[in-house]
Motif scaffolding. Structure first.
Motif, mmCIF file in Angstrom:
data_model
loop_
_atom_site.group_PDB
_atom_site.id
_atom_site.type_symbol
_atom_site.label_atom_id
_atom_site.label_comp_id
_atom_site.label_asym_id
_atom_site.label_seq_id
_atom_site.Cartn_x
_atom_site.Cartn_y
_atom_site.Cartn_z
ATOM 1 N N ARG A 47 1.393 13.612 1.086
ATOM 2 C CA ARG A 47 1.908 14.951 0.801
ATOM 3 C C ARG A 47 0.823 15.907 0.295
ATOM 4 N NH1 ARG A 47 7.615 15.227 0.700
ATOM 5 N NH2 ARG A 47 8.298 13.674 2.211
ATOM 6 N N SER A 48 -0.363 15.397 0.003
ATOM 7 C CA SER A 48 -1.463 16.248 -0.450
ATOM 8 C C SER A 48 -2.080 16.982 0.736
ATOM 9 C CB SER A 48 -2.530 15.395 -1.147
ATOM 10 O OG SER A 48 -1.996 14.747 -2.288
ATOM 11 N N PRO A 49 -2.732 18.131 0.495
ATOM 12 C CA PRO A 49 -3.360 18.864 1.597
ATOM 13 C C PRO A 49 -4.328 17.981 2.391
ATOM 14 C CG PRO A 49 -3.334 20.201 -0.391
ATOM 15 C CD PRO A 49 -2.862 18.830 -0.794
ATOM 16 N N GLY A 50 -4.148 17.950 3.706
ATOM 17 C CA GLY A 50 -5.013 17.147 4.565
ATOM 18 C C GLY A 50 -4.744 15.663 4.517
ATOM 19 N N GLY A 51 -3.651 15.268 3.874
ATOM 20 C CA GLY A 51 -3.356 13.849 3.722
ATOM 21 C C GLY A 51 -2.958 13.193 5.032
ATOM 22 N N ASP A 52 -3.417 11.964 5.234
ATOM 23 C CA ASP A 52 -3.007 11.175 6.394
ATOM 24 C C ASP A 52 -3.027 9.702 6.005
ATOM 25 O OD1 ASP A 52 -5.696 10.377 6.435
ATOM 26 O OD2 ASP A 52 -6.227 11.767 8.041
ATOM 27 N N GLU A 53 -2.694 8.832 6.940
ATOM 28 C CA GLU A 53 -2.583 7.408 6.625
ATOM 29 C C GLU A 53 -3.924 6.818 6.172
ATOM 30 O OE1 GLU A 53 0.136 5.566 6.493
ATOM 31 O OE2 GLU A 53 1.498 7.141 7.199
ATOM 32 N N ALA A 54 -5.001 7.215 6.803
ATOM 33 C CA ALA A 54 -6.311 6.675 6.426
ATOM 34 C C ALA A 54 -6.676 7.079 5.004
ATOM 35 C CB ALA A 54 -7.376 7.154 7.403
ATOM 36 N N LYS A 55 -6.428 8.345 4.658
ATOM 37 C CA LYS A 55 -6.728 8.808 3.302
ATOM 38 C C LYS A 55 -5.805 8.138 2.282
ATOM 39 C CE LYS A 55 -8.653 13.280 4.645
ATOM 40 N NZ LYS A 55 -8.490 14.760 4.623
ATOM 41 N N GLN A 71 -4.538 5.093 2.505
ATOM 42 C CA GLN A 71 -5.024 3.731 2.293
ATOM 43 C C GLN A 71 -6.273 3.731 1.405
ATOM 44 O OE1 GLN A 71 -5.361 1.309 5.791
ATOM 45 N NE2 GLN A 71 -6.424 -0.351 4.745
ATOM 46 N N ALA A 72 -7.170 4.685 1.625
ATOM 47 C CA ALA A 72 -8.369 4.758 0.795
ATOM 48 C C ALA A 72 -8.014 5.070 -0.652
ATOM 49 C CB ALA A 72 -9.311 5.828 1.350
ATOM 50 N N PHE A 73 -7.054 5.990 -0.864
ATOM 51 C CA PHE A 73 -6.645 6.357 -2.216
ATOM 52 C C PHE A 73 -6.017 5.164 -2.940
ATOM 53 C CE2 PHE A 73 -3.497 7.861 -5.282
ATOM 54 C CZ PHE A 73 -4.245 8.749 -6.041
ATOM 55 N N LEU A 125 4.033 2.514 -3.061
ATOM 56 C CA LEU A 125 4.513 3.478 -2.070
ATOM 57 C C LEU A 125 4.496 4.903 -2.605
ATOM 58 C CD1 LEU A 125 7.519 1.505 -0.502
ATOM 59 C CD2 LEU A 125 5.220 1.825 0.464
ATOM 60 N N ALA A 126 4.763 5.064 -3.900
ATOM 61 C CA ALA A 126 4.710 6.405 -4.496
ATOM 62 C C ALA A 126 3.299 6.972 -4.422
ATOM 63 C CB ALA A 126 5.189 6.356 -5.942
ATOM 64 N N ALA A 127 2.292 6.148 -4.711
ATOM 65 C CA ALA A 127 0.900 6.593 -4.634
ATOM 66 C C ALA A 127 0.522 6.926 -3.189
ATOM 67 C CB ALA A 127 -0.024 5.503 -5.192
ATOM 68 N N TRP A 128 1.001 6.127 -2.255
ATOM 69 C CA TRP A 128 0.730 6.365 -0.826
ATOM 70 C C TRP A 128 1.368 7.691 -0.392
ATOM 71 C CZ3 TRP A 128 -1.730 2.386 2.144
ATOM 72 C CH2 TRP A 128 -1.877 2.659 3.515
ATOM 73 N N GLY A 158 -0.350 -7.713 5.526
ATOM 74 C CA GLY A 158 -0.044 -6.291 5.593
ATOM 75 C C GLY A 158 -1.073 -5.448 4.850
ATOM 76 N N LEU A 159 -0.794 -4.168 4.765
ATOM 77 C CA LEU A 159 -1.776 -3.239 4.195
ATOM 78 C C LEU A 159 -2.060 -3.515 2.728
ATOM 79 C CD1 LEU A 159 -0.739 0.097 5.941
ATOM 80 C CD2 LEU A 159 -2.809 -1.247 6.314
ATOM 81 N N PHE A 160 -1.071 -3.984 1.959
ATOM 82 C CA PHE A 160 -1.371 -4.278 0.562
ATOM 83 C C PHE A 160 -2.383 -5.411 0.436
ATOM 84 C CE2 PHE A 160 -0.700 -6.830 -3.276
ATOM 85 C CZ PHE A 160 -1.112 -5.899 -4.209
#
Length: 349
Positions: free
Chosen positions: A184-192, A194-196, A176-179, A340-342
């Motif tokens: 919180r990064s510039p341009g960050g969203d749920e899709a990004k 999950q990819a990260f 969750l910390a990585a998510w 789930g997503l994990f």
């Protein structure tokens, strides 16, 4: 002088037998309830993997305190494992009087099954979490891979050791910390995000069942370039067990890990241990309990004791599960439940 044995008539013998039986029943009725009501002199605390040293010292201190205040010798037995695995063991029959976990969902699971009262979070201060921690990164001396933040963990060739989010609260906080970092990064969203996180877990070479197992893989077995774990575990390594051999890297943002506790109501009521078990968890908020927590590198709730130990703990932005993920019930269902997503993230590895 010879005594002649008395001969009892059948009626008198029957009366004597009945009288003897009544005396025995009367004695039992006096003694048995007193024995049954006697408070046990032992309890069992089921706790999470990396809390061995903390609860070892705390339990010793509590036993001395209870002897001094209640005049009774007591023993606290301890069981350790992945936080979620411990909750499952209680559901499967482990007679733990106390659950000291590293995330809300593990005690909530017990409450959902009526092992713990539904109002467990309000029975104690601070949402029943006497201490907190966060997730940081441990690297080998000299930081050979140049790891400074979350983004460096997804670079090719960086090998990671992380506790398994399916069995460990430690691992869930890391995920969750990585998510949250990506959001919180510039341009960050749920899709990004999950990819990260998918790329991050592609770099995992060891996914241990619990936090202490992950430490063993990294320290003893020499696996991986970085270990992601609770701050308290990493401070223990760098300050006590392996000083000078490793370095802690604090990321630009991490997560607030609240470490909740509760008595296990079904067990304490069945064993008659509620008084002792309640005294045990309440003592975690005492000045001595808070100082013991700080001495094992957990962030204490007591503001004065936190101030006394402020040099121990890095000041970094911490996000909460409530603020970013809508609380643990929602986070668990979305990310860590079956399918789930994990499961999607790690399946792609």
């Amino acid at each position: 002088m010879k005594f002649r044995a008395l001969s009892l008539s059948p009626l008198r013998r029957a009366v004597a037998v009945i009288a003897a039986g009544l005396i025995a029943v009367s004695s039992a009725s006096v003694v048995t309830p007193a024995c049954a009501a006697e408070e046990p002199d032992q309890i069992l605390n089921a706790s999470f993997d990396v809390a061995r040293e903390l609860y070892g010292d705390f339990s010793t201190a509590f036993s001395k305190h209870y002897k001094a205040t209640a005049g009774k010798d007591v023993k606290v037995n301890l069981s350790f494992g992945g936080s979620s695995k411990q909750a499952k063991s209680i559901l499967e029959g482990m007679q733990a009087d106390v659950a000291t976990m590293n995330q809300e969902t593990d005690i909530a699971t017990l409450a959902d099954k009526d092992y713990v009262a539904k109002n467990w979070r309000t029975r104690l201060p601070d949402n029943a979490a006497p201490m907190t921690s966060t997730i940081a990164i441990l690297v080998r001396k000299g930081n050979p891979k140049g790891i400074k933040d979350w983004a460096d963990l997804v670079k090719p060739g960086v090998e990671l050791v992380i506790p398994n989010p399916k069995t460990s609260g430690n691992g869930r906080y890391t995920y969750l910390a990585a998510w949250a970092y990506t959001l919180r990064s510039p341009g960050g969203d749920e899709a990004k995000a999950q990819a990260f996180v998918t790329t991050l877990f592609n770099n995992v070479v060891v996914l241990d069942i619990g936090g202490r197992g992950a430490t063993t893989s990294f320290i003893t077995k020499g696996q991986g370039d970085a270990l992601l774990s609770f701050e308290n575990e990493l401070l223990l390594i760098t300050k006590k067990t392996n000083p000078g051999q490793y370095e802690i890297v604090y990321p630009s943002v991490s997560i607030l890990a609240e470490l909740p506790v509760s008595v296990v109501d079904t067990v304490v009521d069945a064993r008659g241990s509620r008084k002792l078990a309640t005294a045990y968890v309440e003592y975690l908020w005492s000045p001595e309990g808070q100082r013991i927590a700080a001495s094992h590198y957990y962030r204490p709730r007591n503001k004065e004791i936190a101030e006394e130990n402020k040099e121990l703990f890095a000041s970094i932005p911490l996000v909460s599960v409530d603020d970013v993920f809508g609380g643990w019930p929602k986070a668990f269902k979305t990310h860590f439940g079956d399918g789930g997503l994990f499961d999607q993230v790690y399946k792609k590895k």
